[in-house]
Design a protein around this motif. Structure first.
Motif, PDB file in Angstrom:
ATOM      1  N   PHE A   1      62.501  95.239 -14.056  1.00 43.59           N
ATOM      2  CA  PHE A   1      62.100  94.062 -14.841  1.00 43.59           C
ATOM      3  C   PHE A   1      62.808  94.048 -16.189  1.00 43.59           C
ATOM      4  CE2 PHE A   1      58.751  91.921 -17.564  1.00 43.59           C
ATOM      5  CZ  PHE A   1      59.024  90.649 -17.109  1.00 43.59           C
ATOM      6  N   TYR A   2      62.886  95.211 -16.834  1.00 41.91           N
ATOM      7  CA  TYR A   2      63.580  95.282 -18.119  1.00 41.91           C
ATOM      8  C   TYR A   2      65.054  94.904 -17.958  1.00 41.91           C
ATOM      9  CZ  TYR A   2      59.498  98.200 -19.244  1.00 41.91           C
ATOM     10  OH  TYR A   2      58.237  98.685 -19.429  1.00 41.91           O
ATOM     11  N   PHE A   3      65.687  95.479 -16.942  1.00 41.47           N
ATOM     12  CA  PHE A   3      67.083  95.152 -16.663  1.00 41.47           C
ATOM     13  C   PHE A   3      67.244  93.648 -16.428  1.00 41.47           C
ATOM     14  CE2 PHE A   3      67.804  99.668 -15.152  1.00 41.47           C
ATOM     15  CZ  PHE A   3      68.735  99.964 -16.118  1.00 41.47           C
ATOM     16  N   ALA A   4      66.317  93.063 -15.662  1.00 37.45           N
ATOM     17  CA  ALA A   4      66.403  91.646 -15.311  1.00 37.45           C
ATOM     18  C   ALA A   4      66.320  90.760 -16.548  1.00 37.45           C
ATOM     19  CB  ALA A   4      65.290  91.273 -14.327  1.00 37.45           C
ATOM     20  N   ILE A   5      65.418  91.098 -17.464  1.00 37.47           N
ATOM     21  CA  ILE A   5      65.271  90.321 -18.702  1.00 37.47           C
ATOM     22  C   ILE A   5      66.528  90.422 -19.556  1.00 37.47           C
ATOM     23  CG2 ILE A   5      64.007  90.143 -20.882  1.00 37.47           C
ATOM     24  CD1 ILE A   5      62.466  89.052 -18.528  1.00 37.47           C
ATOM     25  N   ILE A   6      67.054  91.639 -19.689  1.00 41.49           N
ATOM     26  CA  ILE A   6      68.271  91.845 -20.491  1.00 41.49           C
ATOM     27  C   ILE A   6      69.430  91.040 -19.899  1.00 41.49           C
ATOM     28  CG2 ILE A   6      70.016  93.534 -21.189  1.00 41.49           C
ATOM     29  CD1 ILE A   6      67.701  95.613 -21.252  1.00 41.49           C
ATOM     30  N   ALA A   7      69.627  91.159 -18.592  1.00 43.70           N
ATOM     31  CA  ALA A   7      70.724  90.431 -17.943  1.00 43.70           C
ATOM     32  C   ALA A   7      70.502  88.927 -18.032  1.00 43.70           C
ATOM     33  CB  ALA A   7      70.835  90.860 -16.476  1.00 43.70           C
ATOM     34  N   GLY A   8      69.251  88.477 -17.893  1.00 45.41           N
ATOM     35  CA  GLY A   8      68.945  87.049 -17.993  1.00 45.41           C
ATOM     36  C   GLY A   8      69.251  86.495 -19.375  1.00 45.41           C
ATOM     37  N   LEU A   9      68.919  87.267 -20.414  1.00 48.51           N
ATOM     38  CA  LEU A   9      69.217  86.836 -21.780  1.00 48.51           C
ATOM     39  C   LEU A   9      70.728  86.799 -22.026  1.00 48.51           C
ATOM     40  CD1 LEU A   9      66.445  88.755 -23.751  1.00 48.51           C
ATOM     41  CD2 LEU A   9      66.600  86.279 -23.383  1.00 48.51           C
ATOM     42  N   PHE A  10      71.443  87.787 -21.487  1.00 44.77           N
ATOM     43  CA  PHE A  10      72.903  87.768 -21.586  1.00 44.77           C
ATOM     44  C   PHE A  10      73.463  86.500 -20.949  1.00 44.77           C
ATOM     45  CE2 PHE A  10      73.321  92.454 -22.409  1.00 44.77           C
ATOM     46  CZ  PHE A  10      74.146  92.333 -23.514  1.00 44.77           C
ATOM     47  N   ALA A  11      72.932  86.130 -19.791  1.00 44.06           N
ATOM     48  CA  ALA A  11      73.410  84.941 -19.080  1.00 44.06           C
ATOM     49  C   ALA A  11      73.141  83.680 -19.896  1.00 44.06           C
ATOM     50  CB  ALA A  11      72.737  84.841 -17.710  1.00 44.06           C
ATOM     51  N   SER A  12      71.925  83.562 -20.420  1.00 45.26           N
ATOM     52  CA  SER A  12      71.561  82.361 -21.180  1.00 45.26           C
ATOM     53  C   SER A  12      72.337  82.257 -22.491  1.00 45.26           C
ATOM     54  CB  SER A  12      70.055  82.357 -21.466  1.00 45.26           C
ATOM     55  OG  SER A  12      69.320  82.030 -20.304  1.00 45.26           O
ATOM     56  N   ILE A  13      72.477  83.383 -23.187  1.00 46.73           N
ATOM     57  CA  ILE A  13      73.223  83.371 -24.456  1.00 46.73           C
ATOM     58  C   ILE A  13      74.694  83.035 -24.205  1.00 46.73           C
ATOM     59  CG2 ILE A  13      74.041  84.821 -26.359  1.00 46.73           C
ATOM     60  CD1 ILE A  13      71.330  86.336 -26.135  1.00 46.73           C
ATOM     61  N   SER A  14      75.270  83.622 -23.155  1.00 48.91           N
ATOM     62  CA  SER A  14      76.668  83.345 -22.818  1.00 48.91           C
ATOM     63  C   SER A  14      76.876  81.875 -22.502  1.00 48.91           C
ATOM     64  CB  SER A  14      77.098  84.195 -21.617  1.00 48.91           C
ATOM     65  OG  SER A  14      76.966  85.568 -21.888  1.00 48.91           O
ATOM     66  N   GLU A  15      75.975  81.315 -21.689  1.00 51.22           N
ATOM     67  CA  GLU A  15      76.092  79.897 -21.335  1.00 51.22           C
ATOM     68  C   GLU A  15      75.858  79.015 -22.551  1.00 51.22           C
ATOM     69  OE1 GLU A  15      76.226  76.347 -18.792  1.00 51.22           O
ATOM     70  OE2 GLU A  15      77.382  78.062 -19.498  1.00 51.22           O
ATOM     71  N   ALA A  16      74.936  79.397 -23.435  1.00 46.37           N
ATOM     72  CA  ALA A  16      74.673  78.609 -24.643  1.00 46.37           C
ATOM     73  C   ALA A  16      75.912  78.566 -25.544  1.00 46.37           C
ATOM     74  CB  ALA A  16      73.487  79.210 -25.401  1.00 46.37           C
ATOM     75  N   LEU A  17      76.608  79.689 -25.673  1.00 41.66           N
ATOM     76  CA  LEU A  17      77.828  79.720 -26.483  1.00 41.66           C
ATOM     77  C   LEU A  17      78.916  78.837 -25.869  1.00 41.66           C
ATOM     78  CD1 LEU A  17      77.974  83.529 -27.403  1.00 41.66           C
ATOM     79  CD2 LEU A  17      77.465  81.626 -28.942  1.00 41.66           C
ATOM     80  N   ASN A  18      79.072  78.914 -24.554  1.00 36.17           N
ATOM     81  CA  ASN A  18      80.037  78.046 -23.872  1.00 36.17           C
ATOM     82  C   ASN A  18      79.668  76.578 -24.067  1.00 36.17           C
ATOM     83  OD1 ASN A  18      81.482  80.247 -22.887  1.00 36.17           O
ATOM     84  ND2 ASN A  18      80.341  80.327 -20.970  1.00 36.17           N
ATOM     85  N   PHE A  19      78.387  76.295 -23.930  1.00 33.87           N
ATOM     86  CA  PHE A  19      77.854  74.933 -24.076  1.00 33.87           C
ATOM     87  C   PHE A  19      78.189  74.357 -25.452  1.00 33.87           C
ATOM     88  CE2 PHE A  19      74.228  72.335 -25.541  1.00 33.87           C
ATOM     89  CZ  PHE A  19      74.210  71.340 -24.569  1.00 33.87           C
ATOM     90  N   LEU A  20      77.954  75.142 -26.488  1.00 37.04           N
ATOM     91  CA  LEU A  20      78.220  74.675 -27.850  1.00 37.04           C
ATOM     92  C   LEU A  20      79.714  74.521 -28.106  1.00 37.04           C
ATOM     93  CD1 LEU A  20      75.613  76.876 -29.790  1.00 37.04           C
ATOM     94  CD2 LEU A  20      75.484  74.400 -29.375  1.00 37.04           C
ATOM     95  N   ARG A  21      80.514  75.429 -27.560  1.00 38.53           N
ATOM     96  CA  ARG A  21      81.958  75.407 -27.816  1.00 38.53           C
ATOM     97  C   ARG A  21      82.659  74.198 -27.184  1.00 38.53           C
ATOM     98  NH1 ARG A  21      84.493  80.965 -26.115  1.00 38.53           N
ATOM     99  NH2 ARG A  21      86.354  80.036 -27.076  1.00 38.53           N
TER     100      ARG A  21
END
Length: 470
Positions: A134-154
């Motif tokens: 579960f901890y791994f899943a949350i960390i990876a999920g946040l990485f995915a969302s943050i990465s997509e958010a940066l792409n989205f803004l750029r």
């Protein structure tokens, strides 16, 4: 016994295809494939990457030959590229021969490496909840969302999305050092699926853990739903299903599931047609009457991406230089320079995918990408070693998959996780180059390592706030 029968039928089919006996060659090839598919289901289960790969192998390898046999419409516009596209010719026999050699390699691997006891995955439960997953899943999920958010803004945010899926994805792909979030998402989905299964029948998993998890991947889901990206979501759902059932082996499928899959396939075909601007919906009956022929054509896999590898292979065989020089493995070494940017290596050779596009689809060169051309693992194997290539390539890559399959469901989180992500690797196997396949696998390994490192350095008190067990 089943595998031996498949091998004998496979060899018989090779003889008929070599003699250019189309009907007999196709029939024996399908029978040998069907036997292997059934054996795969009984040995590894329908909830295995190996079984799903075999389904894909059939769709890519047989949709065009079967369509030609039934004289189905597989795109008359393609005749401009290959005059014999709708009929039996030497290019189709060549494609069938390469495909059959690949099937023979798979059958031989089954004979030597797959036994019931090797794939005998006992239906077992987790002894305790796997909160580390579960901890791994949350960390990876946040990485995915943050990465997509940066792409989205750029790329301009909602203004880019309003221009449609093609524009938004193209803009993201054109970014310098764009952040690949898909791997993090699949890692997160796989981990959460295994954690979800470890909780058993607990209602807490629906009331507590599921909302927390969905929050971590919310932005990825949000943007992909906005642009109508179905592919990523379908892959995510399959990985979730494989992770949820990783400790079981499902060897029987109820008839109702076939009905459900058939219904969904037809429904997706309807949606595909309705997305086109020229299509007008004025009632179900009129819609069916007006677009019956178009619907039937869309529902044929040969008219989707499953027909592209056969098209590429046949065009290559039709137009290649009579004195064509085999590459003897050179394209499989392109992965060694794949991660070096052009601004560091200005004279970096173009890859085989772009070389193929420039030679056989020059009209698409101005687009600057390979969109619309695709590729073919069978074709690349032939480019390197002739007809010996498909046999060797599938022997190597399928050995890796069979090894992963035999190691699934143990207590090694990293092996299980890479096994789950290998679904997407082998999903693209038949229609991609070796460089892209290996590059994807390496990206996944690096992203898994990043998640593990972050997990190791985060204070345990931070992670403990996500744990709600009694």
């Amino acid at each position: 016994m089943k595998v031996l029968s498949s091998i004998l039928l496979c060899l018989l089919s090779l003889v008929f295809i070599s003699l250019e006996w189309f009907n007999a060659g196709l029939a024996f090839s399908l029978i040998s494939y069907g036997i292997l598919l059934y054996y795969t289901m009984k040995s590894a289960g329908v909830n295995s990457v190996l079984f799903l790969f075999m389904i894909l192998f059939g769709l890519y390898g047989y949709s065009v030959p079967i369509s030609v046999f039934f004289e189905a419409d597989i795109g008359w516009h393609r005749v401009a590229k290959l005059s014999t596209w709708q009929s039996v010719d030497f290019t189709l026999f060549s494609f069938m021969l390469s495909n059959q050699l690949a099937l023979l390699a798979i059958a031989l691997l089954y004979l030597f490496f797959i036994k019931r006891r090797t794939m005998n995955i006992s239906n077992s439960d987790y002894k305790e909840p796997k909160f580390s997953y579960f901890y791994f899943a949350i960390i990876a999920g946040l990485f995915a969302s943050i990465s997509e958010a940066l792409n989205f803004l750029r790329v301009g945010g909602f203004s880019a999305i309003s221009n449609g899926k093609a524009y938004y994805q193209g803009a993201v792909n054109d970014l310098v050092l764009n952040i690949p979030y898909e791997g993090f998402l699949y890692i997160s989905i796989g981990l959460f699926a295994m954690f979800f299964a470890s909780l058993g029948r607990s209602m807490d998993k629906y009331l507590i853990y599921l909302p927390i998890y969905l929050t971590s991947i919310f932005f990825v889901l949000f943007t992909n739903l906005l642009i109508g990206e179905r592919g990523l979501l379908v892959v995510a759902m399959v990985i979730f299903f494989l992770g949820l059932t990783i400790k079981t082996r499902i060897t029987k499928v109820k008839f109702i599931y076939f009905v459900l899959i058939g219904f969904l396939y037809v429904a997706f075909s309807f949606l595909t047609l309705l997305r086109e601007d020229r299509i007008k919906y004025e009632g179900f009956t009129k819609f069916i009457t007006t677009y019956e022929t178009t619907l039937l054509r869309i529902m044929n896999p040969a008219n989707t991406e499953f027909g592209a590898p056969a098209l590429n292979y046949r065009i290559f065989m039709d137009l290649k230089d009579p004195d064509y020089n085999y590459k003897f493995g050179a394209t499989y070494l392109e992965i060694t320079t794949a991660f070096i940017p052009v601004y560091i290596y200005p004279n970096k050779p173009i890859g085989i995918v772009y070389e193929f596009r420039n030679t056989y689809f020059p009209e698409r060169r101005k687009q600057g990408s390979t969109a619309g051309t695709g590729f073919s693992s069978l074709m690349e194997a032939y480019m390197n070693f002739g007809y010996f290539g498909p046999f060797v390539a599938y022997l190597f890559f399928l050995f890796v998959l069979i090894y992963l399959e035999s190691k699934r469901a143990n207590d090694n989180i990293f092996v299980n996780l890479f096994y789950l992500l290998s679904f997407n690797v082998f999903l693209i196997f038949s229609r991609s180059s070796s460089q892209y396949i290996l590059q994807t696998a390496i990206f996944y390994l690096v992203q898994i390592a990043v998640v593990v490192i972050v997990y190791k350095i985060l204070p345990k008190k931070v992670l403990a706030t996500l744990k709600f067990d009694k």
